[in-house]
Design a protein around this motif. Structure first.
Motif, PDB file in Angstrom:
ATOM      1  N   ALA A   1       2.111   2.198  10.537  1.00 17.80           N
ATOM      2  CA  ALA A   1       2.069   0.735  10.627  1.00 17.80           C
ATOM      3  C   ALA A   1       0.686   0.258  11.060  1.00 17.80           C
ATOM      4  N   VAL A   2       0.093   0.939  12.029  1.00 11.25           N
ATOM      5  CA  VAL A   2      -1.248   0.571  12.493  1.00 11.25           C
ATOM      6  C   VAL A   2      -2.282   0.808  11.392  1.00 11.25           C
TER       7      VAL A   2
ATOM      8  N   ALA B   1      -5.729  -3.017   5.106  1.00 10.32           N
ATOM      9  CA  ALA B   1      -5.834  -4.334   4.474  1.00 10.32           C
ATOM     10  C   ALA B   1      -5.419  -4.318   3.001  1.00 10.32           C
TER      11      ALA B   1
ATOM     12  N   GLU C   1       4.950   4.679  13.601  1.00  6.02           N
ATOM     13  CA  GLU C   1       4.096   3.769  14.363  1.00  6.02           C
ATOM     14  C   GLU C   1       2.643   3.881  13.920  1.00  6.02           C
TER      15      GLU C   1
ATOM     16  N   SER D   1       0.832  -1.201   0.000  1.00  6.89           N
ATOM     17  CA  SER D   1       0.000   0.000   0.000  1.00  6.89           C
ATOM     18  C   SER D   1       0.868   1.252   0.000  1.00  6.89           C
TER      19      SER D   1
ATOM     20  N   ARG E   1      -1.816   0.943   8.138  1.00  5.47           N
ATOM     21  CA  ARG E   1      -1.644   0.006   7.022  1.00  5.47           C
ATOM     22  C   ARG E   1      -2.291  -1.344   7.328  1.00  5.47           C
ATOM     23  N   GLU E   2      -2.163  -1.783   8.542  1.00  3.51           N
ATOM     24  CA  GLU E   2      -2.802  -3.045   8.906  1.00  3.51           C
ATOM     25  C   GLU E   2      -4.318  -2.928   8.765  1.00  3.51           C
ATOM     26  N   ALA E   3      -4.869  -1.805   9.214  1.00  2.68           N
ATOM     27  CA  ALA E   3      -6.309  -1.595   9.116  1.00  2.68           C
ATOM     28  C   ALA E   3      -6.763  -1.433   7.664  1.00  2.68           C
TER      29      ALA E   3
END
Length: 213
Positions: free
Chosen positions: A136-137, A143, A133, A2, A139-141
């Motif tokens: 990173a959070v 998906a 930080e 992403s 990007r995980e959300a």
């Protein structure tokens, strides 16, 4: 992978992306809506102000790129609310019950609180985190979709300075604010890291895009 994107970030000729004196009745400080009138005139932006219609053309084409492919948003405390909103347990942002983000939205603040789930798919999460930080959070959300850094200018500058933004769309508006929050401070030689294009339109604004090679 992403990407991290900034879209429709308006700046004055003297480099200010927000005015001075933000308050509940002046979300953009003394700048008012002057930085964003170009966008509110377009088909994309007119509904934001409750207007019908709006123009097409180049300004609208750039503005429309704000939405496609976005899976999460990051914003600063000043975009979420006026000074002191952290002490108001009922504050849920400027945008009413159905905010325009429709994704997980991460608000950077030194006073985190529990998430707020809104209508339309927006959930506000509150983080006390560095740009890396928070990204990173987000990007995980997201998906696999892109992450938008929505501003304000201090947050945008921090993410750009950290080398975390892949695509930046700025709109230089032909006004002079004289005071407020500048975008460019500390970003010396930014041009060395991006391919840059400029497109001027009949409305008098210039669209600047910075894209990492």
């Amino acid at each position: 992978m992403s990407r991290t994107r900034i879209h429709n970030l308006s700046i004055s000729l003297d480099g200010f992306a927000a005015g001075e004196g933000q308050a509940l009745d002046t979300p953009m400080g003394h700048a008012g809506t002057r930085l964003h009138e170009w966008m509110f005139a377009t088909r994309f932006g007119a509904p934001i102000m409750g207007r019908k219609g709006g123009t097409g053309g180049t300004d609208d084409a750039f503005a429309q790129q704000h939405e496609p492919g976005i899976g999460a948003e990051i914003m600063g405390a000043g975009k979420f609310g006026p000074p002191g909103w952290q002490d108001d347990a009922d504050w849920k942002g400027w945008w009413g019950p159905n905010p325009p983000f429709h994704t997980p939205t991460f608000v950077l603040t030194h006073k985190p609180r529990s998430p707020i789930e809104m209508a339309g798919g927006t959930t506000f999460h509150f983080l006390d985190a560095s740009p890396a930080e928070a990204l990173a959070v987000a990007r995980e959300a997201a998906a696999g979709r892109d992450v938008r850094v929505g501003g304000g200018p201090t947050v945008a500058r921090d993410f750009i300075a950290a080398g975390l933004v892949d695509h930046i769309h700025l709109v230089q508006v032909p006004i002079v604010l004289g005071r407020g929050v500048r975008l460019w401070d500390g970003l010396e030689a930014l041009e060395a890291s991006y391919d840059i294009e400029a497109v001027s339109t009949p409305t008098g604004v210039t669209h600047l895009t910075f894209t990492k090679p």
